[in-house]
Design an enzyme around this catalytic site. Structure first.
Site, short mmCIF file in Angstrom:
data_model
loop_
_atom_site.label_atom_id
_atom_site.label_comp_id
_atom_site.label_asym_id
_atom_site.label_seq_id
_atom_site.Cartn_x
_atom_site.Cartn_y
_atom_site.Cartn_z
N CYS A 41 0.82 -1.21 0.00
CA CYS A 41 0.00 0.00 0.00
C CYS A 41 0.85 1.26 0.00
O CYS A 41 1.67 1.49 0.90
CB CYS A 41 -0.93 0.00 1.21
SG CYS A 41 -1.93 1.51 1.33
N ARG B 290 -0.06 4.59 3.03
CA ARG B 290 0.01 4.32 4.47
C ARG B 290 0.33 5.50 5.36
O ARG B 290 0.31 5.35 6.59
CB ARG B 290 1.05 3.20 4.71
CG ARG B 290 0.57 1.86 4.26
CD ARG B 290 1.61 0.80 4.50
NE ARG B 290 2.57 0.69 3.41
CZ ARG B 290 3.73 0.04 3.49
NH1 ARG B 290 4.10 -0.51 4.64
NH2 ARG B 290 4.53 -0.05 2.43
N TRP C 57 -9.25 5.81 -0.05
CA TRP C 57 -9.78 6.41 -1.26
C TRP C 57 -8.90 5.95 -2.41
O TRP C 57 -7.82 5.38 -2.20
CB TRP C 57 -9.81 7.93 -1.16
CG TRP C 57 -8.54 8.54 -0.69
CD1 TRP C 57 -7.38 8.71 -1.39
CD2 TRP C 57 -8.27 9.02 0.65
NE1 TRP C 57 -6.41 9.27 -0.59
CE2 TRP C 57 -6.93 9.48 0.66
CE3 TRP C 57 -9.03 9.11 1.82
CZ2 TRP C 57 -6.35 10.02 1.80
CZ3 TRP C 57 -8.44 9.64 2.95
CH2 TRP C 57 -7.12 10.10 2.94
N GLU D 146 -5.22 3.54 -10.24
CA GLU D 146 -5.87 2.24 -10.03
C GLU D 146 -7.01 2.06 -11.02
O GLU D 146 -7.26 0.98 -11.54
CB GLU D 146 -6.42 2.12 -8.61
CG GLU D 146 -5.36 2.19 -7.53
CD GLU D 146 -5.98 2.01 -6.15
OE1 GLU D 146 -6.35 3.03 -5.54
OE2 GLU D 146 -6.14 0.84 -5.73
N1 ARG Z 1 -6.81 -1.60 -6.84
C1 ARG Z 1 -8.13 -1.88 -6.34
C2 ARG Z 1 -9.16 -1.31 -7.30
O1 ARG Z 1 -8.81 -0.69 -8.25
C3 ARG Z 1 -8.35 -1.29 -4.97
C4 ARG Z 1 -7.30 -1.59 -3.93
C5 ARG Z 1 -7.32 -0.67 -2.74
N2 ARG Z 1 -7.11 0.68 -3.14
C6 ARG Z 1 -7.14 1.74 -2.32
N3 ARG Z 1 -6.94 2.92 -2.83
N4 ARG Z 1 -7.35 1.59 -1.02
O2 ARG Z 1 -10.35 -1.42 -7.13
#
Ligand code: ARG
Length: 367
Positions: free
Chosen positions: A71, A74, A242, A247
């Site tokens: 992560c 953090r 968030w 991602e």
């Molecule tokens: N990578 C995953 C997604 O795109 C989520 C993982 C957790 N991501 C976060 N920002 N807490 O759905």
């Protein structure tokens, strides 16, 4: 008697080292600590297990976040809000608590990092499982014309269709919550629309980008990992932060194995896809990621870009070093999937990963 939990760890040892960490880091007295350890050992002797106080639980969940090697976000580990739902004992009660989690975490877009903890696995092996990978996610359907929706959800979608669920068949159908207690038949609960915040993607300066009809949901709430604290395994402990823009923009919507939207975006931008050398994929990626960040922000939904997230991670590293704690890290996950060498994490490939607890770990898929 020594109580061994399934993976061969000894609950007493795990409990003692967790309680020591908790008392050390929270500045409580040796006396209190010795008393608490004695109490836990007596409970384990009598019942095979023990119960965390809410303070221990909140501390454990936060440290498990701090310890998570993959992560980048953090820096904010201490701000995790922990909701104690260990008393929820029926599928209905659990589903209600999950809806409360969604509402609380979403907070109209000002996302709050939140974890809801349900009853842990018992000494007899009874457990609660949430089948969903995330509480809010899109279905994926295999059809004769290829996959519609999120390919990452196909196995789960097919499993719940065998349990009687059927979706609308669109690209963005929200999956129901699927809750299983012990070996009982899992129960399905639809998430009412009013709980689901989604963002339609528009581009800050490319007007027709919106015609692509791309969207994503606001809050990623991971719900299939196990939280282990002091030898106790919380098999249902959904949590969220968030999004970091990439991602969605460099993985979920871009990966060939996921929504694979880059070709459509390139066409919209009028780029020639017959050659690699014009960097059409990179251009499409860039505009998609700009659209993700812009759209979340203009809808008042929390999101972080990968440059800011990387700077925050560097601050986290400094703070951890100042506390004499080693930063647990899997470099290949910490570098963002876009422009990784333009972030300061690029030069941190010496970082190492270890097994440290408390932690979140993957669990076997139950379907
Ligand atoms: N990578 C995953 C997604 O795109 C989520 C993982 C957790 N991501 C976060 N920002 N807490 O759905």
């Amino acid at each position: 008697m020594i109580n061994v939990i399934n993976n061969g760890t000894v609950i007493e040892q795990e409990a003692i080292s967790f309680i020591q960490l908790y008392y050390e880091e929270t500045g409580r007295s040796q006396e209190e600590m010795d008393h608490r350890i004695a109490e836990i050992l007596a409970s384990v002797r009598e019942t095979g297990t023990y119960s965390h106080t809410i303070e221990e639980l909140a501390f454990g969940a936060r440290v498990a976040w701090r310890n998570n090697s993959r992560c980048i976000g953090r820096l904010f580990w201490e701000s995790l809000e922990v909701i104690d739902e260990r008393a929820a004992s029926t599928e209905e009660a659990i589903a209600d608590a999950l809806l409360r989690h969604i509402a609380y975490a979403t907070n109209e877009g000002r996302i709050r990092p939140t974890l809801t903890v349900f009853a842990p696995e018992t000494a007899a092996g009874q457990r609660i499982r949430i089948w969903n990978h995330q509480l809010i996610r899109y279905a994926g359907y295999r059809t004769s014309e290829g996959i519609i929706g999120d390919p990452a959800s196909v196995a789960f979608t097919e499993a719940i269709m065998r349990l009687g669920w059927s979706g609308q068949g669109t690209k963005y159908d929200i999956l129901p919550l699927v809750i299983q207690i012990n070996d009982d038949e899992p129960r399905l609960f639809p998430v009412p629309d009013s709980y689901i915040k989604e963002v339609e993607l528009v581009h800050p300066d490319i007007g027709n980008f919106a015609d692509l009809n791309l969207r994503w949901y606001a809050v990623p709430i991971l719900s299939d990992m196990q939280l282990e604290i002091g030898g106790i395994r919380y098999t249902a402990a959904p949590f969220n932060g968030w999004y970091m823009g990439t991602e969605i923009g460099a993985r979920n919507l871009a990966d060939v194995e996921r929504y694979n939207e880059l070709p459509a975006i390139a066409d919209k931008l009028g780029l020639d896809r017959s050659s690699n050398t014009n960097l059409w994929k990179d251009r499409a990626l860039l505009e998609l990621n700009a659209a993700v960040i812009h759209s979340f922000k203009s809808n008042g939904v929390s999101i972080v870009d990968h440059h800011t997230a990387a700077e925050q991670f560097m601050t986290f590293m400094k703070r951890e070093e100042a506390q004499d704690r080693a930063v647990n890290a899997r470099w290949s996950w910490l570098i963002p999937p876009m422009s990784p060498a333009a972030t300061p994490i690029w030069n941190q490939s010496q970082l190492v990963e270890q097994e440290i607890r408390p932690d979140y770990k993957p669990q076997q898929v139950p379907y």
